[in-house]
Design a protein around this motif. Structure first.
Motif, mmCIF file in Angstrom:
data_model
loop_
_atom_site.group_PDB
_atom_site.id
_atom_site.type_symbol
_atom_site.label_atom_id
_atom_site.label_comp_id
_atom_site.label_asym_id
_atom_site.label_seq_id
_atom_site.Cartn_x
_atom_site.Cartn_y
_atom_site.Cartn_z
ATOM 1 N N SER A 112 0.919 -1.286 -0.073
ATOM 2 C CA SER A 112 -0.011 0.032 -0.113
ATOM 3 C C SER A 112 0.720 1.203 0.047
ATOM 4 O O SER A 112 2.087 1.342 0.314
ATOM 5 C CB SER A 112 -1.017 -0.213 1.188
ATOM 6 O OG SER A 112 -0.121 0.405 2.280
ATOM 7 N N ALA A 146 -7.071 9.846 9.604
ATOM 8 C CA ALA A 146 -7.720 9.912 8.084
ATOM 9 C C ALA A 146 -6.696 9.697 6.996
ATOM 10 O O ALA A 146 -6.802 8.826 6.123
ATOM 11 C CB ALA A 146 -8.526 10.981 7.847
ATOM 12 N N THR A 147 -5.356 10.118 7.032
ATOM 13 C CA THR A 147 -4.453 10.214 6.030
ATOM 14 C C THR A 147 -4.013 8.438 5.896
ATOM 15 O O THR A 147 -4.039 7.904 4.860
ATOM 16 C CB THR A 147 -3.365 11.076 6.079
ATOM 17 O OG1 THR A 147 -3.838 12.289 6.183
ATOM 18 C CG2 THR A 147 -2.212 10.901 5.228
ATOM 19 N N GLN A 171 -5.580 6.055 6.819
ATOM 20 C CA GLN A 171 -6.412 5.272 6.600
ATOM 21 C C GLN A 171 -6.761 5.157 4.992
ATOM 22 O O GLN A 171 -6.838 4.211 4.298
ATOM 23 C CB GLN A 171 -8.088 5.566 7.142
ATOM 24 C CG GLN A 171 -9.158 4.752 6.633
ATOM 25 C CD GLN A 171 -10.395 4.997 7.556
ATOM 26 O OE1 GLN A 171 -10.545 6.202 7.883
ATOM 27 N NE2 GLN A 171 -11.022 3.797 7.404
ATOM 28 N N ALA A 172 -6.741 6.412 4.339
ATOM 29 C CA ALA A 172 -6.704 6.599 3.102
ATOM 30 C C ALA A 172 -5.283 6.167 2.257
ATOM 31 O O ALA A 172 -5.734 5.308 1.356
ATOM 32 C CB ALA A 172 -6.575 8.086 2.703
ATOM 33 N N LYS A 218 -5.433 2.103 2.029
ATOM 34 C CA LYS A 218 -6.562 1.566 1.182
ATOM 35 C C LYS A 218 -6.266 1.404 -0.268
ATOM 36 O O LYS A 218 -6.638 0.798 -1.059
ATOM 37 C CB LYS A 218 -8.043 2.386 1.175
ATOM 38 C CG LYS A 218 -8.843 2.156 2.428
ATOM 39 C CD LYS A 218 -9.906 3.227 2.320
ATOM 40 C CE LYS A 218 -10.820 2.825 3.628
ATOM 41 N NZ LYS A 218 -12.191 3.927 3.537
ATOM 42 N N VAL A 219 -4.771 2.118 -0.722
ATOM 43 C CA VAL A 219 -4.524 2.116 -2.036
ATOM 44 C C VAL A 219 -3.216 1.359 -2.201
ATOM 45 O O VAL A 219 -2.382 1.716 -1.687
ATOM 46 C CB VAL A 219 -4.357 3.478 -2.517
ATOM 47 C CG1 VAL A 219 -3.934 3.497 -3.826
ATOM 48 C CG2 VAL A 219 -5.866 4.320 -2.156
#
Length: 143
Positions: free
Chosen positions: A76, A116-117, A119-120, A123-124
């Motif tokens: 990721s 939040a960063t 988590q984002a 996910k990628v």
């Protein structure tokens, strides 16, 4: 928000993933430096961090070079970021103020943004970047 070292690490891993998808593995340091526009001397430092995190492997010799240590789908953006410069979370008052038994509104909001960063980015995958439907291809000057 991301340092130059982190940007370089993301470029290098994306480059290696792209090269692997084309069957061009391993890739020499000169190839990676040229494709990613990372200064050759700096690339060595970045690759050491990536290898230490088990994201990249290096082999010596005439058929040596760098390759991903696992599939791009299993790496990721967060893995790469954390390997060179972990995102800092705020768990206690950075000023060590005794009256701040929990985070003040400022630091609580900053920590929410960091979470939040994380988590984002988690996910990628690098494969997601390469398989994007965008007409712009990573590390290529598309026409």
């Amino acid at each position: 928000m991301l340092s130059k070292t982190t940007e370089y690490a993301l470029r290098a891993v994306t480059c290696l993933a792209s090269q692997a998808a084309c069957g061009n593995t391993p890739s020499s340091a000169d190839e990676v430096a040229g494709i990613t526009q990372i200064p050759r001397r700096y690339l060595h430092r970045v690759m050491q961090s990536l290898a230490h995190a088990d994201l990249v492997e290096s082999r010596c010799g005439s058929h040596g070079g760098y390759s991903l240590a696992r599939p791009a789908s299993a790496i990721s953006i967060l893995d790469v970021v954390e390997s060179v410069e972990p995102l800092g979370r705020i768990f206690s008052c950075p000023l060590n103020l005794e009256t701040h038994t929990s985070l003040c509104p400022l630091h609580a909001e900053l920590d929410r943004a960091y979470a939040a960063t994380q988590q984002a980015f988690g996910k990628v995958s690098i494969a997601d970047l390469l398989n994007s439907t965008s007409p712009i291809v990573p590390l290529c000057d598309s026409l």
